[in-house]
Design a protein around this motif. Structure first.
Motif, PDB file in Angstrom:
ATOM      1  N   MET A   1     -14.815   0.371  -7.151  1.00 26.81           N
ATOM      2  CA  MET A   1     -14.183   0.358  -5.846  1.00 26.81           C
ATOM      3  C   MET A   1     -14.411  -0.992  -5.173  1.00 26.81           C
ATOM      4  O   MET A   1     -15.382  -1.683  -5.448  1.00 26.81           O
ATOM      5  N   ASN A   2     -13.516  -1.341  -4.276  1.00 29.77           N
ATOM      6  CA  ASN A   2     -13.553  -2.643  -3.628  1.00 29.77           C
ATOM      7  C   ASN A   2     -14.855  -2.872  -2.878  1.00 29.77           C
ATOM      8  O   ASN A   2     -15.427  -3.944  -2.946  1.00 29.77           O
ATOM      9  N   ARG A   3     -15.366  -1.867  -2.149  1.00 28.69           N
ATOM     10  CA  ARG A   3     -16.578  -2.064  -1.373  1.00 28.69           C
ATOM     11  C   ARG A   3     -17.777  -2.302  -2.267  1.00 28.69           C
ATOM     12  O   ARG A   3     -18.647  -3.094  -1.949  1.00 28.69           O
ATOM     13  N   LEU A   4     -17.838  -1.630  -3.430  1.00 26.30           N
ATOM     14  CA  LEU A   4     -18.925  -1.848  -4.374  1.00 26.30           C
ATOM     15  C   LEU A   4     -18.845  -3.266  -4.908  1.00 26.30           C
ATOM     16  O   LEU A   4     -19.855  -3.935  -5.042  1.00 26.30           O
ATOM     17  N   TRP A   5     -17.635  -3.745  -5.194  1.00 28.09           N
ATOM     18  CA  TRP A   5     -17.451  -5.106  -5.671  1.00 28.09           C
ATOM     19  C   TRP A   5     -17.937  -6.104  -4.624  1.00 28.09           C
ATOM     20  O   TRP A   5     -18.585  -7.089  -4.967  1.00 28.09           O
ATOM     21  N   ILE A   6     -17.667  -5.856  -3.337  1.00 31.86           N
ATOM     22  CA  ILE A   6     -18.119  -6.752  -2.277  1.00 31.86           C
ATOM     23  C   ILE A   6     -19.637  -6.807  -2.243  1.00 31.86           C
ATOM     24  O   ILE A   6     -20.228  -7.882  -2.171  1.00 31.86           O
ATOM     25  N   ASP A 109      -6.796 -16.764   1.793  1.00 31.67           N
ATOM     26  CA  ASP A 109      -6.293 -18.065   2.232  1.00 31.67           C
ATOM     27  C   ASP A 109      -6.691 -18.348   3.685  1.00 31.67           C
ATOM     28  O   ASP A 109      -5.905 -18.879   4.475  1.00 31.67           O
ATOM     29  N   GLY A 110      -7.921 -17.967   4.049  1.00 31.63           N
ATOM     30  CA  GLY A 110      -8.476 -18.277   5.362  1.00 31.63           C
ATOM     31  C   GLY A 110      -8.101 -17.334   6.479  1.00 31.63           C
ATOM     32  O   GLY A 110      -8.521 -17.532   7.622  1.00 31.63           O
ATOM     33  N   ARG A 111      -7.326 -16.286   6.192  1.00 30.47           N
ATOM     34  CA  ARG A 111      -6.880 -15.346   7.224  1.00 30.47           C
ATOM     35  C   ARG A 111      -7.381 -13.943   6.916  1.00 30.47           C
ATOM     36  O   ARG A 111      -7.367 -13.500   5.768  1.00 30.47           O
ATOM     37  N   LEU A 112      -7.786 -13.207   7.962  1.00 32.23           N
ATOM     38  CA  LEU A 112      -8.317 -11.854   7.799  1.00 32.23           C
ATOM     39  C   LEU A 112      -7.217 -10.899   7.342  1.00 32.23           C
ATOM     40  O   LEU A 112      -6.183 -10.773   7.994  1.00 32.23           O
ATOM     41  N   VAL A 113      -7.470 -10.222   6.202  1.00 30.60           N
ATOM     42  CA  VAL A 113      -6.489  -9.277   5.658  1.00 30.60           C
ATOM     43  C   VAL A 113      -7.035  -7.862   5.574  1.00 30.60           C
ATOM     44  O   VAL A 113      -6.272  -6.921   5.360  1.00 30.60           O
ATOM     45  N   GLU A 114      -8.368  -7.690   5.715  1.00 30.80           N
ATOM     46  CA  GLU A 114      -8.956  -6.359   5.628  1.00 30.80           C
ATOM     47  C   GLU A 114     -10.225  -6.269   6.466  1.00 30.80           C
ATOM     48  O   GLU A 114     -11.033  -7.191   6.485  1.00 30.80           O
ATOM     49  N   ARG A 165       1.170  -2.521   7.293  1.00 29.21           N
ATOM     50  CA  ARG A 165      -0.283  -2.337   7.345  1.00 29.21           C
ATOM     51  C   ARG A 165      -0.650  -0.894   7.012  1.00 29.21           C
ATOM     52  O   ARG A 165       0.187   0.005   7.117  1.00 29.21           O
ATOM     53  N   VAL A 166      -1.911  -0.696   6.627  1.00 28.49           N
ATOM     54  CA  VAL A 166      -2.353   0.640   6.239  1.00 28.49           C
ATOM     55  C   VAL A 166      -3.753   0.939   6.744  1.00 28.49           C
ATOM     56  O   VAL A 166      -4.536   0.032   7.028  1.00 28.49           O
ATOM     57  N   LEU A 185      -3.598  -5.369   5.711  1.00 20.78           N
ATOM     58  CA  LEU A 185      -2.291  -5.559   5.108  1.00 20.78           C
ATOM     59  C   LEU A 185      -2.157  -4.684   3.861  1.00 20.78           C
ATOM     60  O   LEU A 185      -3.026  -4.698   2.988  1.00 20.78           O
ATOM     61  N   ALA A 186      -1.052  -3.962   3.768  1.00 28.49           N
ATOM     62  CA  ALA A 186      -0.815  -3.120   2.595  1.00 28.49           C
ATOM     63  C   ALA A 186      -0.803  -3.953   1.327  1.00 28.49           C
ATOM     64  O   ALA A 186      -1.287  -3.515   0.284  1.00 28.49           O
ATOM     65  N   SER A 187      -0.277  -5.172   1.410  1.00 37.10           N
ATOM     66  CA  SER A 187      -0.202  -6.034   0.235  1.00 37.10           C
ATOM     67  C   SER A 187      -1.576  -6.401  -0.297  1.00 37.10           C
ATOM     68  O   SER A 187      -1.706  -6.809  -1.454  1.00 37.10           O
ATOM     69  N   TYR A 188      -2.605  -6.224   0.498  1.00 39.10           N
ATOM     70  CA  TYR A 188      -3.961  -6.482   0.034  1.00 39.10           C
ATOM     71  C   TYR A 188      -4.748  -5.175  -0.140  1.00 39.10           C
ATOM     72  O   TYR A 188      -5.252  -4.884  -1.210  1.00 39.10           O
ATOM     73  N   VAL A 189      -4.848  -4.375   0.919  1.00 34.84           N
ATOM     74  CA  VAL A 189      -5.690  -3.174   0.910  1.00 34.84           C
ATOM     75  C   VAL A 189      -5.175  -2.138  -0.090  1.00 34.84           C
ATOM     76  O   VAL A 189      -5.912  -1.681  -0.967  1.00 34.84           O
ATOM     77  N   GLU A 190      -3.913  -1.757   0.045  1.00 37.93           N
ATOM     78  CA  GLU A 190      -3.361  -0.740  -0.852  1.00 37.93           C
ATOM     79  C   GLU A 190      -3.282  -1.257  -2.282  1.00 37.93           C
ATOM     80  O   GLU A 190      -3.623  -0.548  -3.234  1.00 37.93           O
ATOM     81  N   ARG A 191      -2.862  -2.498  -2.449  1.00 44.23           N
ATOM     82  CA  ARG A 191      -2.753  -3.065  -3.791  1.00 44.23           C
ATOM     83  C   ARG A 191      -4.105  -3.072  -4.492  1.00 44.23           C
ATOM     84  O   ARG A 191      -4.214  -2.738  -5.668  1.00 44.23           O
ATOM     85  N   ASN A 192      -5.160  -3.482  -3.787  1.00 43.03           N
ATOM     86  CA  ASN A 192      -6.488  -3.514  -4.399  1.00 43.03           C
ATOM     87  C   ASN A 192      -6.947  -2.127  -4.838  1.00 43.03           C
ATOM     88  O   ASN A 192      -7.573  -1.976  -5.876  1.00 43.03           O
ATOM     89  N   PHE A 193      -6.630  -1.118  -4.036  1.00 42.27           N
ATOM     90  CA  PHE A 193      -7.006   0.232  -4.440  1.00 42.27           C
ATOM     91  C   PHE A 193      -6.205   0.671  -5.661  1.00 42.27           C
ATOM     92  O   PHE A 193      -6.756   1.193  -6.632  1.00 42.27           O
TER      93      PHE A 193
END
Length: 199
Positions: A1-6, A109-114, A165-166, A185-193
């Motif tokens: 999962m993404n949080r474990l990876w972080i 790219d320097g901008r908050l996405v999640e 967004r999601v 952003l769905a393009s980041y959060v949903e895609r990563n899941f």
């Protein structure tokens, strides 16, 4: 999962000496708000608890951690405690101050996405939070949300879409129900899941 990876990435970066920790900011920068106190009071009262943590984490973010915010600006204002490089232009970060240990951030790219959390509060604007069951989320969101599975079929989450967004509620590793709540952003959060991390 993404949080474990972080968490694993931050731990590895700390061990290897590549973790960047932002220094303290001047008191004026740490205050962060430029509007008069009288103009901020109603919003501030609605967004904080007795501990100064956010009550609400929505698809726009929480507090000063707004989707689209600049990593450089948040760092300069003393709002970032640590960063850990990811891949494909992603930087993971922990927040400073009373929010430390409450929110995890991802910048692309320097901008908050999640913005994500494993605590309650914060809650979504609809009242959903970490610790709830997926059935409770269904009762809150009804047809606005849906239980989804990742592409590998190994994990499930509850997804609520708001345009591009999601809100995403993922499972807990050792007990039933929500263990992590993230927005962005769905393009980041949903895609990563659905597809796994960016690399």
């Amino acid at each position: 999962m993404n949080r474990l990876w972080i968490v694993l990435t931050a731990t590895a970066a700390l061990a290897s000496g590549t973790l960047t920790v932002a220094g303290p900011a001047p008191a004026a920068a740490a205050a962060g708000n430029t509007a008069p106190a009288s103009a901020r009071a109603p919003y501030a009262a609605a967004m904080t608890t007795e501990h100064g943590h956010p009550r609400v984490l929505g698809v726009g973010g929480a507090g000063v951690y707004r989707i689209g915010a600049s990593l450089a600006a948040l760092t300069a204002a003393g709002r970032i405690d640590w960063t850990a490089p990811g891949c494909a232009g992603v930087v993971n970060a922990g927040v400073a101050g009373s929010w430390a240990g409450v929110l995890l951030l991802a910048f692309r790219d320097g901008r908050l996405v999640e913005v994500g959390t494993a605590t309650a509060p914060p809650r979504s604007p609809a009242g959903a939070s970490v610790g709830m069951s997926f059935d409770e989320l269904e009762a809150i969101y009804g047809s606005r949300g849906a239980l989804i599975r990742n592409d590998a079929g190994t994990a499930e989450a509850y997804l609520v879409r708001f345009g591009s967004r999601v809100e995403l509620f993922t499972g807990h590793p050792i007990r039933p129900g929500v263990g992590y709540f993230q927005v962005g952003l769905a393009s980041y959060v949903e895609r990563n899941f659905r597809q796994g991390g960016t690399c």
